[in-house]
Motif scaffolding. Structure first.
Motif, PDB file in Angstrom:
ATOM      1  N   VAL A  27     -15.594   1.318 -49.624  1.00  0.00           N
ATOM      2  CA  VAL A  27     -16.404   2.478 -50.019  1.00  0.00           C
ATOM      3  C   VAL A  27     -17.851   2.049 -50.232  1.00  0.00           C
ATOM      4  CG1 VAL A  27     -16.819   4.150 -51.869  1.00  0.00           C
ATOM      5  CG2 VAL A  27     -14.516   3.846 -50.948  1.00  0.00           C
ATOM      6  N   ALA A  28     -18.058   0.895 -50.863  1.00  0.00           N
ATOM      7  CA  ALA A  28     -19.417   0.398 -51.087  1.00  0.00           C
ATOM      8  C   ALA A  28     -20.133   0.179 -49.763  1.00  0.00           C
ATOM      9  CB  ALA A  28     -19.382  -0.890 -51.904  1.00  0.00           C
ATOM     10  N   GLU A  31     -20.995   3.606 -48.322  1.00  0.00           N
ATOM     11  CA  GLU A  31     -22.114   4.194 -49.055  1.00  0.00           C
ATOM     12  C   GLU A  31     -23.425   3.558 -48.618  1.00  0.00           C
ATOM     13  OE1 GLU A  31     -20.906   3.518 -53.075  1.00  0.00           O
ATOM     14  OE2 GLU A  31     -20.011   5.502 -53.258  1.00  0.00           O
ATOM     15  N   LYS A  32     -23.428   2.259 -48.462  1.00  0.00           N
ATOM     16  CA  LYS A  32     -24.634   1.548 -48.039  1.00  0.00           C
ATOM     17  C   LYS A  32     -25.063   2.012 -46.657  1.00  0.00           C
ATOM     18  CE  LYS A  32     -26.475  -3.096 -47.429  1.00  0.00           C
ATOM     19  NZ  LYS A  32     -26.813  -3.159 -46.017  1.00  0.00           N
ATOM     20  N   THR A  34     -24.412   4.833 -45.112  1.00  0.00           N
ATOM     21  CA  THR A  34     -24.841   6.232 -45.057  1.00  0.00           C
ATOM     22  C   THR A  34     -26.128   6.497 -45.811  1.00  0.00           C
ATOM     23  OG1 THR A  34     -23.429   6.816 -46.932  1.00  0.00           O
ATOM     24  CG2 THR A  34     -22.514   7.112 -44.727  1.00  0.00           C
ATOM     25  N   THR A  35     -26.531   5.607 -46.698  1.00  0.00           N
ATOM     26  CA  THR A  35     -27.740   5.869 -47.481  1.00  0.00           C
ATOM     27  C   THR A  35     -28.933   5.014 -47.068  1.00  0.00           C
ATOM     28  OG1 THR A  35     -27.057   4.295 -49.191  1.00  0.00           O
ATOM     29  CG2 THR A  35     -26.433   6.601 -49.503  1.00  0.00           C
TER      30      THR A  35
END
Length: 53
Positions: A27-28, A31-32, A34-35
Motif C-alpha cells: 500500500v505504501a 500511495e507513493k 499515485t502521489t
C-alpha cells in the motif's frame, strides 16, 4: 487448559502478521506511485518494475 492456545494459533497469528506487513508495504508503494505526479508512461514502467520483484 484455559487461556492457552495451541501452537497452530501462534503460527497462524505470525503468518497473519507477516501478511499484514507485506500488504502495508505494498500500500505504501502504491500511495507513493499515485502521489508522486509521474507521467503515465513512468507510472506504467514503475508498476512493471515492482511486479518483477
Amino acid at each position: 487448559m484455559r487461556g492457552e492456545f495451541p501452537a497452530t494459533h501462534d503460527a497462524d497469528a505470525e503468518r497473519m502478521r507477516e501478511e499484514m506487513r507485506y500488504l502495508k508495504d505494498r500500500v505504501a508503494v502504491l500511495e507513493k506511485i499515485t502521489t508522486d505526479g509521474h507521467s503515465t508512461r513512468q507510472l506504467e514502467s514503475e508498476i512493471e518494475q515492482l511486479r518483477d520483484r
